[in-house]
Design a protein around this motif. Structure first.
Motif, short mmCIF file in Angstrom:
data_model
loop_
_atom_site.label_atom_id
_atom_site.label_comp_id
_atom_site.label_asym_id
_atom_site.label_seq_id
_atom_site.Cartn_x
_atom_site.Cartn_y
_atom_site.Cartn_z
N LEU A 52 1.06 -1.38 -0.29
CA LEU A 52 0.42 -0.12 0.25
C LEU A 52 0.89 1.54 0.42
N SER A 53 0.85 1.50 -1.08
CA SER A 53 2.05 2.90 -1.09
C SER A 53 1.43 3.79 -2.23
N LEU A 54 1.19 5.01 -0.91
CA LEU A 54 0.39 6.35 -1.50
C LEU A 54 0.97 7.36 -1.70
N PRO A 55 0.51 8.11 -2.54
CA PRO A 55 1.23 9.58 -2.53
C PRO A 55 1.31 10.00 -1.07
N GLU A 56 2.10 10.99 -1.06
CA GLU A 56 2.30 11.78 0.08
C GLU A 56 2.13 13.28 0.07
N ALA A 57 1.10 13.49 0.75
CA ALA A 57 0.41 14.98 1.48
C ALA A 57 -0.16 15.12 0.23
N PRO A 58 -1.39 14.66 -0.68
CA PRO A 58 -1.94 14.81 -1.40
C PRO A 58 -2.67 15.70 -1.05
N GLY A 59 -3.21 16.33 -2.68
CA GLY A 59 -4.48 17.41 -2.56
C GLY A 59 -5.69 17.28 -1.98
N ILE A 60 -6.69 17.00 -1.38
CA ILE A 60 -8.01 16.84 -1.29
C ILE A 60 -8.92 17.39 -1.48
N LEU A 95 -7.45 30.62 1.11
CA LEU A 95 -5.75 30.24 -0.45
C LEU A 95 -4.26 30.94 0.76
N PRO A 96 -3.19 31.03 0.44
CA PRO A 96 -1.80 31.50 0.57
C PRO A 96 -1.90 32.81 0.15
N PRO A 97 -1.36 33.27 0.33
CA PRO A 97 -0.27 34.40 0.75
C PRO A 97 -0.78 35.10 -0.75
N GLY A 98 -0.90 36.33 -1.63
CA GLY A 98 -0.70 36.92 -2.88
C GLY A 98 -1.41 35.71 -3.84
N LEU A 136 -2.59 25.83 -5.48
CA LEU A 136 -1.77 26.84 -4.27
C LEU A 136 -0.42 26.91 -3.50
N LYS A 137 -0.98 25.69 -2.98
CA LYS A 137 -0.25 25.40 -1.77
C LYS A 137 0.69 24.35 -2.14
N GLY A 138 0.51 24.13 -4.07
CA GLY A 138 1.86 22.96 -4.53
C GLY A 138 1.94 21.83 -4.30
N ALA A 139 0.62 21.30 -3.98
CA ALA A 139 0.80 19.93 -3.96
C ALA A 139 1.12 19.33 -5.46
N ARG A 140 1.43 18.25 -5.34
CA ARG A 140 1.92 17.48 -6.55
C ARG A 140 0.83 16.41 -6.91
N HIS A 141 0.05 15.62 -6.03
CA HIS A 141 -0.73 14.85 -5.92
C HIS A 141 -1.97 15.38 -5.77
N HIS A 167 -1.88 18.09 -15.92
CA HIS A 167 -1.31 17.30 -15.81
C HIS A 167 -0.28 17.95 -17.57
N ARG A 168 -0.60 19.19 -17.73
CA ARG A 168 0.92 19.33 -18.49
C ARG A 168 2.09 19.99 -17.17
N HIS A 169 1.81 20.36 -16.15
CA HIS A 169 2.72 21.40 -14.74
C HIS A 169 3.27 19.48 -14.06
#
Length: 467
Positions: A52-60, A95-98, A136-141, A167-169
Motif C-alpha cells: 500500500l504505497s500512496l502519495p505523500e501529502a496529496p491535495g484532497i 488561500l495562500p498569501p498572494g 496554490l499550496k503546491g500539491a504534486r498529487h 497534468h501538463r505541469h
C-alpha cells in the motif's frame, strides 16, 4: 502509487498502480465500494494490504473536506452577536498569501468570490475554492471526489481546462466519478470498480467501452411503490391551486445582487425547473420559498395562498413541503438511525423527537426498500456513504408525498442508475398528480418533459415556459 492484495469489508483489490506521467479516473456506481476506495487513497481508512504505497501529502477535494470546513464555520458563527448574518470566513483567507494575483482565479471564475464568506458560496464554488487552495499550496498529487457535482456547465469546462493544465505541469491528478458521463476527456487512464473489485484498468480509450457490461439495471417498479403506499392519484379535473407567487422578487448578499425583478408563480401541476450558473441565486430562491432565508419577508411572496410576513407559522407551511438540498444535507448532523431520518420527514425536524405510529414505521421501511437501504435501517445515518445519505434524505422528503416537492441538486453524489431511478419516479409523481415539483439542476440530462416552466437565473430572460 501501488496497491497489491488489498482487503477490506467491501473491497478486494488485487493490483492497482499509477505512474507519475499518468492521469487517472476511477469510475464506479454507488454500491461499487468507490467511496471506501477514495477513503483509502486519502488515508482516512487503513485496510489490510500486501503493498500500500500512496502519495505523500496529496491535495484532497472531497465531500468530507467540504463538510468539515462547513461544520467548523458553524462553530464560529457570530450571527447571534451581530446585527446581521455572519457570512463566515472570507474565501480569500483559505488561500495562500498572494493568491489574489493567480491566473487560476479567472480560469475557475472565482475572482469575484474572494471577499464572500464561505457560507455564502454555493457547493460548486466551495469545491473550486478547496481545489484552488490545494493547487496554490503546491500539491504534486491531487485526489478529487466527484469534482463535477454541483458545477454548472461553464464551471465544468473551466475545471476541465484547469485539471488538464495541471497534468501538463507534472501534477498527478486522480478523480473518482459515479457517472460515466463525467469521465473527463483529459484523463489518460481509466479504472472500473464493480462490486468491490477493479474489473478493468488501463488506457482510457481501451477501457471506456467496457462500462456498459458492468453497469447494473436501474431501479424499477416505481408505480408499485405508489400502489404499496396506497397513494390515490389526484383526479385530472381538479382545479389548480396557487402554491407559490413571487412578484418582482429580489435577493442580494451585502452589495452583491443575486437576482431582481423575478416574477414566479407555481400552481398545482406546474412542475418547475430552475437553472443558472453557480452563485446566481438558485438556492437562495428556494430558501426564500421554504422560509429558510429572511429575504422571504422583504419580498412580495405568497406560499399556499398565505402572504409571508402576515403572522403565519413557517411550520404550518413546511407541513406541505418536502425538501432535499445540499444545505439540508450539510445541516443534518443530529444523531439517529437511517429509519429515524426518513421518519423525521413526517415532522419536518432535524432528528426524530416524536414517537411514530406503527403505520408510519411501516411507511418508512417501504421507502427504504425503494432506496435499497432497508437492510441499513438500524445503522447510524452518519455512517452511511454520502450517496446513501442523499438517498435517505430523498426518501425523507417523499415519505409524506407533499403538495410541493422542492429538490435542489437532489442527485448530487448519485450514480447514473440511481439518478435515472429517481427521475423516473418523479415522472410517476408528476403523471399521477401527487406532488408539484420545484427542481434545481445543472445537468441538462435531467431536464424532463414533465417540467412545465423553466426559470433561468443569471441570464437576460429569467423565466420561460418549457418548449
Amino acid at each position: 502509487m501501488q496497491i497489491s492484495n488489498l482487503s477490506s469489508p467491501s473491497l478486494k483489490i488485487t493490483d492497482f498502480s499509477t505512474l507519475p506521467d499518468q492521469s487517472w479516473c476511477i469510475y464506479g456506481a454507488n454500491d461499487s465500494g468507490i467511496e471506501e476506495f477514495f477513503a483509502i487513497l486519502t488515508g482516512d481508512v487503513t485496510p489490510t494490504a500486501e503493498v500500500l504505497s500512496l502519495p505523500e501529502a496529496p491535495g484532497i477535494i472531497s465531500f468530507k473536506i467540504q463538510q468539515d470546513i462547513y461544520e467548523n464555520e458553524l462553530r464560529n458563527d457570530d450571527s447571534d452577536f451581530l446585527d446581521h448574518l455572519d457570512p463566515g470566513t472570507p474565501a480569500i483567507a483559505f488561500l495562500p498569501p498572494g493568491s489574489d494575483r493567480s491566473p487560476l482565479l479567472a480560469a475557475l471564475a472565482m475572482t469575484d468570490s474572494l471577499n464572500e464568506g464561505y457560507r455564502q458560496l454555493s457547493s460548486g464554488q466551495s469545491r473550486k475554492l478547496i481545489l484552488l487552495r490545494e493547487i496554490l499550496k503546491g500539491a504534486r498529487h491531487l485526489l478529487l471526489q466527484n469534482p463535477y457535482d454541483g458545477l454548472d456547465q461553464a464551471g465544468c469546462l473551466e475545471l476541465d481546462k484547469a485539471l488538464a493544465a495541471l497534468h501538463r505541469h507534472q501534477v498527478q491528478v486522480l478523480v473518482t466519478v459515479n457517472n460515466s458521463e463525467d469521465i473527463p476527456a483529459w484523463c489518460s487512464h481509466l479504472a472500473i470498480l464493480h462490486q468491490g473489485r477493479i474489473v478493468a484498468q488501463g488506457k482510457r480509450e481501451d477501457v471506456i467501452n467496457q462500462i456498459d457490461t458492468v453497469q447494473s439495471a436501474a431501479k424499477g417498479a416505481f408505480q408499485a411503490v405508489l400502489d404499496t403506499l396506497g397513494v390515490t392519484p389526484t383526479p385530472p379535473g381538479n382545479p389548480a391551486e396557487e402554491l407559490v407567487n413571487l412578484k418582482d422578487g429580489f435577493a442580494r448578499y451585502g452589495q452583491h445582487l443575486l437576482f431582481e425583478h423575478l416574477d414566479l408563480r407555481i400552481d398545482t401541476g406546474c412542475h418547475t425547473l430552475v437553472t443558472g450558473p453557480n452563485g446566481s441565486g438558485k438556492s437562495t430562491l428556494l430558501h426564500m420559498i421554504t422560509g429558510d432565508n429572511p429575504k422571504c419577508y422583504a419580498n412580495d411572496l405568497r406560499i399556499f395562498g398565505i402572504q409571508r410576513g402576515s403572522g403565519e407559522s413557517i411550520w404550518e407551511l413546511k407541513r406541505d413541503m418536502g425538501i432535499v438540498s445540499p444545505d439540508l444535507h450539510r445541516n443534518y448532523r443530529a444523531p439517529g438511525t437511517t429509519r429515524q431520518v426518513v421518519l423525521s420527514g413526517l415532522f419536518d425536524s432535524i432528528g426524530l423527537y416524536r414517537r411514530p405510529t406503527g403505520v408510519q414505521e411501516q411507511r418508512a421501511m417501504q421507502w427504504l426498500e425503494w432506496t435499497g437501504l432497508a437492510g441499513r435501517a438500524s445503522q447510524p445515518f452518519r455512517r452511511l456513504s454520502f450517496a446513501e445519505q442523499r438517498l435517505v434524505l430523498i426518501a425523507r422528503a417523499l415519505i409524506k408525498l407533499p403538495r410541493l416537492l422542492i429538490l435542489d441538486e437532489p442527485t448530487q453524489g448519485l450514480d447514473g442508475h440511481n439518478r435515472a431511478g429517481l427521475l423516473q419516479f418523479l415522472e410517476q409523481i408528476a403523471a399521477n398528480r401527487i406532488s408539484t415539483i420545484l427542481y434545481v439542476s445543472h445537468r441538462q440530462d435531467e431536464y424532463r418533459p414533465f417540467f412545465r416552466q423553466h426559470i433561468r437565473l443569471g441570464t437576460a430572460g429569467p423565466s420561460a415556459p418549457m418548449p
